[in-house]
Scaffold this motif. Structure first.
Motif, PDB file in Angstrom:
ATOM      1  N   UNK A   1     -87.466 -33.050  77.477  1.00 27.05           N
ATOM      2  CA  UNK A   1     -86.015 -32.934  77.262  1.00 27.05           C
ATOM      3  C   UNK A   1     -85.721 -32.094  76.032  1.00 27.05           C
ATOM      4  N   UNK A   2     -86.425 -32.375  74.944  1.00 28.91           N
ATOM      5  CA  UNK A   2     -86.188 -31.642  73.697  1.00 28.91           C
ATOM      6  C   UNK A   2     -86.590 -30.176  73.849  1.00 28.91           C
ATOM      7  N   UNK A   3     -87.679 -29.929  74.569  1.00 27.88           N
ATOM      8  CA  UNK A   3     -88.102 -28.547  74.801  1.00 27.88           C
ATOM      9  C   UNK A   3     -87.046 -27.789  75.602  1.00 27.88           C
ATOM     10  N   UNK A   4     -86.445 -28.444  76.600  1.00 29.81           N
ATOM     11  CA  UNK A   4     -85.383 -27.802  77.386  1.00 29.81           C
ATOM     12  C   UNK A   4     -84.154 -27.497  76.538  1.00 29.81           C
ATOM     13  N   UNK A   5     -83.996 -28.233  75.452  1.00 24.23           N
ATOM     14  CA  UNK A   5     -82.870 -27.996  74.533  1.00 24.23           C
ATOM     15  C   UNK A   5     -83.238 -26.985  73.458  1.00 24.23           C
ATOM     16  N   UNK A   6     -84.421 -26.403  73.568  1.00 22.49           N
ATOM     17  CA  UNK A   6     -84.810 -25.339  72.669  1.00 22.49           C
ATOM     18  C   UNK A   6     -85.434 -25.788  71.374  1.00 22.49           C
ATOM     19  N   UNK A   7     -86.012 -26.967  71.353  1.00 27.70           N
ATOM     20  CA  UNK A   7     -86.622 -27.468  70.122  1.00 27.70           C
ATOM     21  C   UNK A   7     -87.948 -28.125  70.436  1.00 27.70           C
ATOM     22  N   UNK A   8     -88.557 -28.711  69.417  1.00 24.40           N
ATOM     23  CA  UNK A   8     -89.855 -29.373  69.574  1.00 24.40           C
ATOM     24  C   UNK A   8     -89.745 -30.795  69.044  1.00 24.40           C
ATOM     25  N   UNK A   9     -90.206 -31.756  69.813  1.00 26.79           N
ATOM     26  CA  UNK A   9     -90.090 -33.166  69.467  1.00 26.79           C
ATOM     27  C   UNK A   9     -91.096 -33.549  68.385  1.00 26.79           C
TER      28      UNK A   9
END
Length: 511
Positions: free
Chosen positions: A254-262
């Motif tokens: 989910x976080x990757x799809x939002x352009x970030x890294x968890x």
């Protein structure tokens, strides 16, 4: 996450200030106090959903001013806001917070509003016209205690908040209940999934239809996404067990799809199985992984502080709370919200003793009982230890949609059988999301996988003589069982003098 202190009836300002100060860790972003005719309301707030909002939520209802002090999250606040037309209501803010939506619903429907709230919450509402109400979510995810003496009813988020002269009267505010001065304590909705309702006619030896696994997967993904719906930085506590690993795999996507890294966080002693498994998961799903290696001496030295934070002396909780303290401390350096894997064992019969049942009805009955007792067990550990570091925990497995679905599944499918290890329903639903060695890893308690159980049991058990246990075991009901437990109880009693342990401390009692 916030700290709540509230009173209905005669109350001293100085007492309220002391109580809030003892819980400042729960709300480092600011505090607020309101007083009315016959009530007192205070809060310390950690700003997560609406960071620019004031610490206490308020609204006008005719000639009355109402205030809400709340802890936790209302997950269906957008639906409530839409139903009440708040965005179009006389210039009401379009970004109204979840607690604001709950307060507006209370204005419209009174105490009945609490039954419509979906989430993890403890709320106290007070008004200039004398209205007063307190409520807690049905699972007791958000903490709340109360004490009644004479004309005063006193509420707080943690045991340590209460002055010593009030502690003998303190007890947990019951989950799923509402209290008002007029009605007293009123029970709300029943615990979700009190009886299985899906596929009851199926032979338990059959495999479930594929839509069952799809529904479990889709509902949990939605719960994780909802948990990440925050303005503050968020990460995940990655123990290396299957539950936190599944949450991590979902959140990372989910976080990757939002352009970030968890960010993910793990702790353990050098070479511990949990730490090695967490590294494998972090590499597999692509998180920004942080870890801390600690020694046996570090863990032993932390126990007195952890027991004070935890507000419990149960050895099982203490064993898991020590690494939890360390991982929360590590996470607090980077984020303000952490996702945790708590709840899956209680929904899918993950603990060893669940495997002793020979019938689905017996197993389901114990699962319901276990869910009902989590608020003074595992949930208490997750809340207190994270709160001690100013971090808000979120537990997607205990999203009520997921709880209802998991508890509606025939319990026979949760029983141990050939080819069906513990939690096989959940594992199979996420087949392919994790390395097989992690996804199908045998269940271990957090303290086991991190190396805590043996270290702490041996050290603290050696501090108490067998004669001491024989003499002091009856200080608590049921009696203290081991020398280690007596050592922890002594620390607890010194940290929280006056607290009735039998009433407020959940303990894992072996059958």
């Amino acid at each position: 996450m916030s700290a709540i202190v509230a009173a209905h009836g005669p109350f001293d300002d100085e007492r309220g200030a002391r109580m809030l100060e003892r819980m400042r860790h729960r709300g480092p972003d600011g505090g607020e106090v309101r007083r009315g005719d016959g009530w007192w309301l205070g809060t310390q707030r950690l700003a997560i959903v609406a960071p620019d909002a004031s610490p206490m939520t308020g609204t006008i209802d005719g000639d009355a001013q109402l205030w809400l002090a709340g802890d936790g999250q209302i997950y269906n606040h957008r639906r409530i806001r839409d139903r009440l037309g708040l965005e179009a209501d006389g210039g009401a803010r379009g970004d109204v917070s979840d607690l604001d939506a709950a307060l507006r619903l209370f204005v419209r429907e009174g105490a009945g509003a609490f039954e419509q709230l979906w989430g993890a919450f403890a709320l106290v509402i007070a008004g200039s016209d004398g209205r007063f109400a307190a409520a807690r979510d049905v699972l007791g995810i958000a903490p709340l205690y109360w004490a009644r003496r004479g004309e005063t009813v006193l509420f707080a988020s943690e045991l340590k908040a209460f002055d010593e002269d009030w502690r003998a009267d303190v007890e947990p505010f019951p989950p799923g209940h509402v209290w008002t001065p007029g009605t007293g304590l009123v029970e709300g909705p029943a615990l979700p999934g009190s009886g299985p309702v899906l596929l009851a006619s199926r032979d338990p030896r059959e495999d479930p239809p594929e839509w069952v696994f799809d529904a479990l997967r889709e509902t949990l993904v939605r719960a994780v996404s909802q948990s990440l719906d925050v303005a503050a930085p968020a990460g995940v506590l990655l123990s290396g067990g299957v539950d936190s690993s599944i949450v991590t795999a979902i959140a990372a996507r989910i976080v990757r799809e939002r352009g970030s890294c968890l960010p993910s966080f793990a702790v353990g002693m050098a070479g511990s199985r949990d730490l090695l498994a967490a590294r494998e998961v972090a590499e597999h799903v692509g998180t920004d992984h942080h870890e801390l290696i600690y020694t046996a001496e570090d863990a032993i030295a932390l126990v007195p502080r952890v027991i004070s934070e935890l507000e419990s002396f149960d050895p099982t909780l203490v064993h898991s709370a020590v690494p939890h303290h360390l991982v929360a401390e590590l996470a607090a350096e980077h984020v303000e919200v952490v996702l945790a894997g708590e709840g899956a064992d209680e929904l899918f019969a993950g603990y060893t003793h669940f495997g002793l049942h020979e019938s689905g009805d017996e197993l389901h009955g114990e699962l319901v009982e276990t869910l009902a007792g989590m608020h003074i067990g595992g949930l208490q550990r997750v809340d207190r230890v994270a709160a001690a570091h100013g971090v808000e925990p979120r537990m997607p497995f205990l999203d009520l949609d997921f709880v209802e679905l998991a508890m509606a599944i025939p319990p026979e499918w949760k029983m141990l059988r050939e080819g069906r290890p513990a939690k096989w329903l959940l594992r199979r639903a996420f087949d392919g999301w994790l390395p097989d060695g992690v996804l199908w890893r045998r269940k271990e308690q957090f303290g086991q996988g991190t190396g805590m159980n043996t270290v702490l049991r041996e050290h603290y058990g050696a501090l108490v003589e067998a004669e001491d246990l024989q003499r002091e075991s009856s200080r608590v009901a049921p009696p203290l069982r081991t020398r280690e437990e007596l050592a922890y109880y002594r620390i607890f009693a010194a940290a929280l003098p006056g607290i009735d342990a039998a009433r407020n401390v959940g303990r894992f009692i072996e059958a």
